[in-house]
Design an enzyme around this catalytic site. Structure first.
Site, PDB file in Angstrom:
ATOM      1  N   ARG A  11      44.660 -42.278  34.122  1.00  0.00           N
ATOM      2  CA  ARG A  11      44.567 -43.135  35.304  1.00  0.00           C
ATOM      3  C   ARG A  11      44.870 -42.281  36.528  1.00  0.00           C
ATOM      4  NH1 ARG A  11      48.312 -48.368  37.017  1.00  0.00           N
ATOM      5  NH2 ARG A  11      47.100 -48.890  38.898  1.00  0.00           N
ATOM      6  N   HIS A  12      44.134 -42.521  37.605  1.00  0.00           N
ATOM      7  CA  HIS A  12      44.339 -41.767  38.842  1.00  0.00           C
ATOM      8  C   HIS A  12      45.807 -41.787  39.274  1.00  0.00           C
ATOM      9  CE1 HIS A  12      44.900 -45.439  41.198  1.00  0.00           C
ATOM     10  NE2 HIS A  12      43.887 -45.948  40.513  1.00  0.00           N
ATOM     11  N   GLY A  13      46.192 -40.802  40.077  1.00  0.00           N
ATOM     12  CA  GLY A  13      47.537 -40.776  40.633  1.00  0.00           C
ATOM     13  C   GLY A  13      47.767 -41.931  41.599  1.00  0.00           C
ATOM     14  N   ASP A  16      47.243 -44.925  47.980  1.00  0.00           N
ATOM     15  CA  ASP A  16      47.894 -45.490  49.165  1.00  0.00           C
ATOM     16  C   ASP A  16      48.186 -46.974  48.974  1.00  0.00           C
ATOM     17  OD1 ASP A  16      47.765 -43.057  50.546  1.00  0.00           O
ATOM     18  OD2 ASP A  16      45.745 -43.477  51.271  1.00  0.00           O
ATOM     19  N   TRP A  17      47.253 -47.683  48.366  1.00  0.00           N
ATOM     20  CA  TRP A  17      47.447 -49.124  48.195  1.00  0.00           C
ATOM     21  C   TRP A  17      48.314 -49.454  46.987  1.00  0.00           C
ATOM     22  CZ3 TRP A  17      42.736 -52.618  49.784  1.00  0.00           C
ATOM     23  CH2 TRP A  17      42.501 -52.449  51.150  1.00  0.00           C
ATOM     24  N   ASN A  18      48.388 -48.576  45.992  1.00  0.00           N
ATOM     25  CA  ASN A  18      49.414 -48.752  44.957  1.00  0.00           C
ATOM     26  C   ASN A  18      50.787 -48.760  45.604  1.00  0.00           C
ATOM     27  OD1 ASN A  18      47.722 -46.576  42.591  1.00  0.00           O
ATOM     28  ND2 ASN A  18      47.665 -48.810  42.662  1.00  0.00           N
ATOM     29  N   GLU A  90      37.226 -49.223  39.028  1.00  0.00           N
ATOM     30  CA  GLU A  90      38.246 -50.243  38.818  1.00  0.00           C
ATOM     31  C   GLU A  90      37.586 -51.619  38.764  1.00  0.00           C
ATOM     32  OE1 GLU A  90      40.686 -51.631  37.631  1.00  0.00           O
ATOM     33  OE2 GLU A  90      42.387 -50.825  38.748  1.00  0.00           O
ATOM     34  N   TYR A  93      38.344 -56.937  42.463  1.00  0.00           N
ATOM     35  CA  TYR A  93      39.298 -58.036  42.600  1.00  0.00           C
ATOM     36  C   TYR A  93      38.833 -59.135  43.545  1.00  0.00           C
ATOM     37  CZ  TYR A  93      43.153 -56.367  39.734  1.00  0.00           C
ATOM     38  OH  TYR A  93      43.943 -56.013  38.670  1.00  0.00           O
ATOM     39  N   ASN A 185      42.281 -50.834  35.023  1.00  0.00           N
ATOM     40  CA  ASN A 185      41.541 -51.839  34.263  1.00  0.00           C
ATOM     41  C   ASN A 185      40.337 -51.292  33.523  1.00  0.00           C
ATOM     42  OD1 ASN A 185      42.877 -54.530  34.593  1.00  0.00           O
ATOM     43  ND2 ASN A 185      42.746 -53.926  36.743  1.00  0.00           N
TER      44      ASN A 185
END
Length: 251
Positions: A11-13, A16-18, A90, A93, A185
């Site tokens: 999974r990506h690192g 910014d929004w995480n 992803e 959403y 996901n």
């Protein structure tokens, strides 16, 4: 390893929004400094454990592409073939993209929040075309009419698994070590398939950012170790717990 290759999921690192606890989906945000460091470390783990990829698959989103580049650089594998597809993106959403997770949970309640976020077959409300976080005008999705307007995990399974079976499996059958750098996901969709997880069990699966997950596969492409093996198990456990806690209001 036998005749079948090895599959490594990453999974990506941290994005910014995480870090801001926002629903991201198909919005194309970058990595935080922590996320970039996670990506570099993931490549170091691959090199330290002699798990060097022969081919890379990733999405069309920069947080995954950047993670892949940094990981390959630190593993000295920048020269390998790279294949990108929107099918590894992803989950979309919908109208939740750009919303704060804690505020969304407070507004709609725990049950609805978790249904949108983690259930297998409940998509969020549709995003409005032309809205700030819509992708309908994004040129990278012109060949799929701008992409979906929302998705549940079942939709991600439906778009990703044919690509895995028709394209990626060929490299595994050829004995290659395949690295897939994707998203929480899209990777959950693949793990559900690999480990034959039920629609109910997949709800509880959380994939941490930036830690490679190794799957050794037998000749039937079944995992030798169900669930795979994280290259840094302690960090993976802590990271998965952090993902599970998203939606909690910050102190």
């Amino acid at each position: 390893m036998g005749d079948t290759g090895t599959l490594v999921l990453l999974r990506h690192g941290e994005s910014d929004w995480n870090a801001r606890n926002l629903f991201t989906g198909w919005v194309d945000v970058g990595l935080t400094e922590k996320g970039r460091a996670e990506a570099v470390r993931s490549g170091e783990l691959l090199a330290e454990q002699d798990l060097l990829p022969d081919v890379l698959y990733t999405s069309l989103l920069r947080r995954a592409i950047t993670t892949a580049h940094l990981a390959l650089d630190s593993a000295d594998r920048l020269w390998i073939p790279v294949r990108r597809s929107w099918r590894l993106n992803e989950r979309h959403y919908g109208a939740l993209q750009g919303l704060d997770k804690a505020e969304t949970k407070a507004r709609y309640g725990e049950e609805q929040f978790m249904a949108w976020r983690r259930s297998y077959d409940t998509p969020p409300p549709l995003i409005e075309k032309g809205s700030e976080f819509s992708q309908d005008a994004d040129p990278r999705y012109a060949n799929i009419d701008g992409g979906p307007l929302t998705e549940c995990l079942a939709d991600v399974v439906a778009r990703f698994l044919p690509y895995f079976t028709d394209v990626i499996v060929g490299d595994l059958r050829a004995g290659k070590t395949v690295l897939i750098v994707a998203h929480g996901n899209s990777l959950r969709a693949l793990v559900k398939h690999l480990d034959h997880m039920s629609d109910e069990d997949i709800v509880g699966l959380n994939i941490p950012t930036g830690i490679p997950l190794r799957y050794d596969l037998d000749e039937r492409l079944q995992p030798v170790v169900p669930g795979g093996t994280y290259l840094d198990p302690e960090a993976a456990a802590a990271g998965a717990a952090a993902v599970a806690s998203q939606g909690a209001a910050k102190a």
